[in-house]
Design a protein around this motif. Sequence first.
Motif, PDB file in Angstrom:
ATOM      1  N   VAL A   1       0.831  -1.212   0.000  1.00  0.00           N
ATOM      2  CA  VAL A   1       0.000   0.000   0.000  1.00  0.00           C
ATOM      3  C   VAL A   1       0.863   1.260   0.000  1.00  0.00           C
ATOM      4  O   VAL A   1       0.600   2.227  -0.729  1.00  0.00           O
ATOM      5  CB  VAL A   1      -0.940  -0.004   1.222  1.00  0.00           C
ATOM      6  CG1 VAL A   1      -1.784   1.257   1.229  1.00  0.00           C
ATOM      7  CG2 VAL A   1      -1.828  -1.251   1.196  1.00  0.00           C
ATOM      8  N   GLY A   2       1.921   1.258   0.802  1.00  0.00           N
ATOM      9  CA  GLY A   2       2.764   2.444   0.902  1.00  0.00           C
ATOM     10  C   GLY A   2       3.559   2.739  -0.345  1.00  0.00           C
ATOM     11  O   GLY A   2       4.112   3.835  -0.484  1.00  0.00           O
ATOM     12  N   GLN A   3       3.640   1.774  -1.273  1.00  0.00           N
ATOM     13  CA  GLN A   3       4.362   1.982  -2.541  1.00  0.00           C
ATOM     14  C   GLN A   3       3.400   2.106  -3.721  1.00  0.00           C
ATOM     15  O   GLN A   3       3.747   1.795  -4.854  1.00  0.00           O
ATOM     16  CB  GLN A   3       5.334   0.815  -2.783  1.00  0.00           C
ATOM     17  CG  GLN A   3       6.547   0.800  -1.869  1.00  0.00           C
ATOM     18  CD  GLN A   3       6.223   0.328  -0.465  1.00  0.00           C
ATOM     19  OE1 GLN A   3       5.432  -0.612  -0.282  1.00  0.00           O
ATOM     20  NE2 GLN A   3       6.799   0.977   0.533  1.00  0.00           N
ATOM     21  N   ASN A   4       2.195   2.592  -3.464  1.00  0.00           N
ATOM     22  CA  ASN A   4       1.168   2.812  -4.494  1.00  0.00           C
ATOM     23  C   ASN A   4       0.715   1.509  -5.147  1.00  0.00           C
ATOM     24  O   ASN A   4       0.247   1.514  -6.280  1.00  0.00           O
ATOM     25  CB  ASN A   4       1.666   3.774  -5.582  1.00  0.00           C
ATOM     26  CG  ASN A   4       2.039   5.123  -5.027  1.00  0.00           C
ATOM     27  OD1 ASN A   4       1.534   5.546  -3.986  1.00  0.00           O
ATOM     28  ND2 ASN A   4       2.930   5.825  -5.720  1.00  0.00           N
ATOM     29  N   GLY A   5       0.824   0.384  -4.441  1.00  0.00           N
ATOM     30  CA  GLY A   5       0.468  -0.889  -5.031  1.00  0.00           C
ATOM     31  C   GLY A   5      -1.010  -1.225  -4.965  1.00  0.00           C
ATOM     32  O   GLY A   5      -1.413  -2.269  -5.477  1.00  0.00           O
ATOM     33  N   LYS A   6      -1.817  -0.318  -4.382  1.00  0.00           N
ATOM     34  CA  LYS A   6      -3.222  -0.663  -4.194  1.00  0.00           C
ATOM     35  C   LYS A   6      -4.164   0.396  -4.764  1.00  0.00           C
ATOM     36  O   LYS A   6      -5.349   0.389  -4.481  1.00  0.00           O
ATOM     37  CB  LYS A   6      -3.490  -0.835  -2.687  1.00  0.00           C
ATOM     38  CG  LYS A   6      -4.786  -1.551  -2.338  1.00  0.00           C
ATOM     39  CD  LYS A   6      -4.932  -1.697  -0.830  1.00  0.00           C
ATOM     40  CE  LYS A   6      -6.247  -2.392  -0.466  1.00  0.00           C
ATOM     41  NZ  LYS A   6      -6.409  -2.543   0.998  1.00  0.00           N
ATOM     42  N   ASP A   7      -3.631   1.283  -5.611  1.00  0.00           N
ATOM     43  CA  ASP A   7      -4.483   2.397  -6.055  1.00  0.00           C
ATOM     44  C   ASP A   7      -4.982   2.273  -7.489  1.00  0.00           C
ATOM     45  O   ASP A   7      -5.655   3.168  -8.000  1.00  0.00           O
ATOM     46  CB  ASP A   7      -3.749   3.725  -5.877  1.00  0.00           C
ATOM     47  CG  ASP A   7      -2.437   3.793  -6.647  1.00  0.00           C
ATOM     48  OD1 ASP A   7      -2.185   2.888  -7.463  1.00  0.00           O
ATOM     49  OD2 ASP A   7      -1.665   4.753  -6.423  1.00  0.00           O
ATOM     50  N   MET A   8      -4.644   1.187  -8.188  1.00  0.00           N
ATOM     51  CA  MET A   8      -5.140   0.947  -9.554  1.00  0.00           C
ATOM     52  C   MET A   8      -4.677   2.026 -10.537  1.00  0.00           C
ATOM     53  O   MET A   8      -5.334   2.272 -11.548  1.00  0.00           O
ATOM     54  CB  MET A   8      -6.673   0.850  -9.567  1.00  0.00           C
ATOM     55  CG  MET A   8      -7.229  -0.365  -8.837  1.00  0.00           C
ATOM     56  SD  MET A   8      -6.906  -1.903  -9.736  1.00  0.00           S
ATOM     57  CE  MET A   8      -7.972  -1.693 -11.146  1.00  0.00           C
ATOM     58  N   LEU A   9      -3.546   2.632 -10.256  1.00  0.00           N
ATOM     59  CA  LEU A   9      -3.002   3.661 -11.147  1.00  0.00           C
ATOM     60  C   LEU A   9      -1.575   3.290 -11.551  1.00  0.00           C
ATOM     61  O   LEU A   9      -0.845   2.675 -10.777  1.00  0.00           O
ATOM     62  CB  LEU A   9      -2.986   5.031 -10.456  1.00  0.00           C
ATOM     63  CG  LEU A   9      -4.338   5.593 -10.000  1.00  0.00           C
ATOM     64  CD1 LEU A   9      -4.122   6.902  -9.246  1.00  0.00           C
ATOM     65  CD2 LEU A   9      -5.260   5.802 -11.192  1.00  0.00           C
ATOM     66  N   TRP A  10      -1.187   3.700 -12.771  1.00  0.00           N
ATOM     67  CA  TRP A  10       0.200   3.469 -13.206  1.00  0.00           C
ATOM     68  C   TRP A  10       1.057   4.593 -12.633  1.00  0.00           C
ATOM     69  O   TRP A  10       1.230   5.646 -13.236  1.00  0.00           O
ATOM     70  CB  TRP A  10       0.311   3.421 -14.731  1.00  0.00           C
ATOM     71  CG  TRP A  10       1.614   2.824 -15.188  1.00  0.00           C
ATOM     72  CD1 TRP A  10       1.853   1.525 -15.485  1.00  0.00           C
ATOM     73  CD2 TRP A  10       2.861   3.509 -15.368  1.00  0.00           C
ATOM     74  NE1 TRP A  10       3.165   1.345 -15.845  1.00  0.00           N
ATOM     75  CE2 TRP A  10       3.813   2.550 -15.780  1.00  0.00           C
ATOM     76  CE3 TRP A  10       3.268   4.831 -15.223  1.00  0.00           C
ATOM     77  CZ2 TRP A  10       5.142   2.868 -16.052  1.00  0.00           C
ATOM     78  CZ3 TRP A  10       4.593   5.159 -15.480  1.00  0.00           C
ATOM     79  CH2 TRP A  10       5.516   4.180 -15.893  1.00  0.00           C
ATOM     80  N   ASN A  11       1.561   4.387 -11.430  1.00  0.00           N
ATOM     81  CA  ASN A  11       2.368   5.416 -10.766  1.00  0.00           C
ATOM     82  C   ASN A  11       3.448   4.762  -9.902  1.00  0.00           C
ATOM     83  O   ASN A  11       3.457   4.904  -8.690  1.00  0.00           O
ATOM     84  CB  ASN A  11       1.493   6.329  -9.909  1.00  0.00           C
ATOM     85  CG  ASN A  11       0.666   5.553  -8.895  1.00  0.00           C
ATOM     86  OD1 ASN A  11       0.673   4.318  -8.877  1.00  0.00           O
ATOM     87  ND2 ASN A  11      -0.036   6.270  -8.039  1.00  0.00           N
ATOM     88  N   PRO A  12       4.352   4.007 -10.542  1.00  0.00           N
ATOM     89  CA  PRO A  12       5.362   3.284  -9.760  1.00  0.00           C
ATOM     90  C   PRO A  12       6.300   4.247  -9.021  1.00  0.00           C
ATOM     91  O   PRO A  12       6.523   5.357  -9.459  1.00  0.00           O
ATOM     92  CB  PRO A  12       6.125   2.487 -10.827  1.00  0.00           C
ATOM     93  CG  PRO A  12       5.920   3.256 -12.084  1.00  0.00           C
ATOM     94  CD  PRO A  12       4.559   3.844 -11.993  1.00  0.00           C
TER      95      PRO A  12
END
Length: 592
Positions: A581-592
Motif C-alpha cells: 500500500v505504501g508503494q502505491n500498489g493498491k491504487d489501480m493507477l500506473w504510478n510506480p
Amino acid sequence: CNYITVGIPWARATTGGAFASVELLRVIDDKCQRLFENCFAIVEGPDAPDLIAQEMDKEVILYMVNRKNNPNYNEDYSIIDPSIVFADTIPSAERGDSTYTFEGYQIFQVRDDQVSITDVDNRDADKVRLVAQCDIKNDISRIINYEYDGYLGLYVPTEKVNGANEGLFHSVKITEDQFASGDKRLVNHKKYYFIAIAYAHNEFAPYVVDPGVPDGLRGQKLPYLASRKSQAGGSIEAITVIPHIPTMEAGGTITNAEYGDGPKITRIEGNGNGGMEVHLTNETIDEIMAGAPYKSLTPEYKNGHGPINVKVIDPLNVKAGSYTLRFIDTLPVGTTNWELTFTDDEGNVEVIHSQKTIEVENEQLLLDHGIAVTIGQTNSPGDKAKVKNNGFISASIAFADSTKPWLSGIPDVDGPGALNWIRSGTLNDEASPENNDYDPGADGANFIDPEEHYEKIINGTWAPYRLTSKYENGPQWNKFAVISKMFNLHSVIVVFTPDKSKWTRCPVFELCESISLSEGGAEKMEMRAAASKDRNGNTGTNEATANGTQPTGMSYFPGYAINVETGERLNMAFGEDSWLVGQNGKDMLWNP
C-alpha cells in the motif's frame, strides 16, 4: 616430326641438409603432377569485378560491377580443382567437395598505380591496405591459407580473410586515406588508388597435422582462392580517383542527398521489418491514434528507416519519380524474387528485376538510378544460429526534455533472487532450478538467449516477456510462456503522454505472491479485485466501468503502444502488488 616436352622438377632446401631437399622435391613433384593431370591449366579464382568510382567532395564512392559475360556475373562462380582427389577406399558420402565457389569481395587501397596483384596477394603493408570486405552470409568467415615457406621448410598459416559474414554489398563510401599519418581524411584534388578482387572458397576437409604425410598437413591448405585477372582477361590494375566538388561537372547540380540516404517508404501489404530499424512518420502515428480502427492501412516510414533497405549510392544520378517494389514467388517452389517498377514524373515506366532470390542477402546496384536495393530473407528472433544478435536490432529511450530523464527501471542482476528478472544466459543449476536461465532443455543446450542479447536492453530495464522470470516476485505468468514465443517479437514503440485522450484502457494484474495478503484474495496475475478507474482516477463512472461491463480490474495506462511493423495500436496491461500500500500498489493507477 614429333615434339616431346620434358619437365624436370628441381628443388633445394636452404636448411636441413640433403634430406630436407628431398622432402621439398616431393612437394614440388606433387605440384608438377597435378599440373600435368590438368593439362597445365592453373585453377583460377573468380575474375576481379570492374571497380568504378564516383568522385565527391572529400570522399569517393566505389562500385563493384560484374559484366554479363563474366562467369561470376551473378556471383555463381564455381570451378573444380582436379588436384583435389579422394582415395577410392573413401566412401562417396564421406568425400569432400572439390569445387571452389564464390564467397566474397575485398577492396584495397594501394600506394600507387604500380602495385601489382602479387603485392595484394602478399598483403605487403607498405603497398596494400584493406579498406572494405564483404561475403555471403553463411558459416564461412575467417579463411586461413597454409603456404609453403621455403626458408622455414614449413607450411605457414596466413590469414586471408576475416569476414564480416553479413551479406554482399557492391558499393562503399571511402572517406579516409589508409596511408596517411595523422589526419586520415581524404583531400580534394589528390590522387588515390584502389584495387578490388573477388575470392572463392573450398575446404574439402579442415587441415590437420599428420606426421604420416610428406608435408606434415592433411586437408585443405588453400581454402582461399582469389582473383588473378580482370574481367577483360588482363592483369588487375589499380584505378585512380581524385576527390573534388562535383558541382561543375554535374552542370551546376546541387545534390540534396548523400551516400547511404534512404527514401520514405510506404507499406501497401505485409508486415515485418526485414532486419531493419523501422520508424513510422509522425503523420502515420497521428493517423493510427486518430480513432478506430487504430490502424494505418498504408503506414509510411521515415527516410532510411523502412522495412526494406534502399539507399542512395550515387547522389548525382538519383532520378525524380516513384518506385513500387513487390515480391514474386518463383520456381522452384519456396523461392522469392523482387520486382521494382519505376515511374518518372512524365509517366514513363521501367521494370527492374532482382538478380537473385531473397534467400541470399545481396546489394543490387541500380547505377542509372543512383540507388541500391539490398533485400535478404531474415529469420525470426530466437533463431540463435541463423539471425544476427538473436534477432535483436536496437532499443533507445528519449525524453521530451533530455535534462529531465524522469523514467528509469529496475536493472537485471544475475544471481539468486528477484532482481534476476531477465533469464538470458546459460545457467543450468540442477540443485536450484529457480535460478536457471531459459530454457536449458534435456541436453542443456537449448537456451533461448545464450549470449544475453536481450539482457542489456536500455541498461537491463526492458526485456521480452518470454525471457522474464516466472519465479517468486518475477513478472511472468508461467502459464503464458506456452503462447509467448520469441518469434512473435515485433518492433514496438511505447509512448508516455500527458494527453489523456491517447491513454490506453487496460487490465491491471495482481502481483502479490500470497492470496492471503492480496486485496480480495486475488491470485498472482489475475485481474485486480478492486474497482475500475477512469482516466482521472475516479471509480464508479461509466468510463471506469465501461458501462458496467468491467466494474473491477480495469484502469488506464498513461500512453500507448504501436506495432511499427503492422501500423496498428496494441493492447496493454500493467500490474501492481496490492499488499504494498505504501508503494502505491493498491491504487489501480500506473504510478510506480
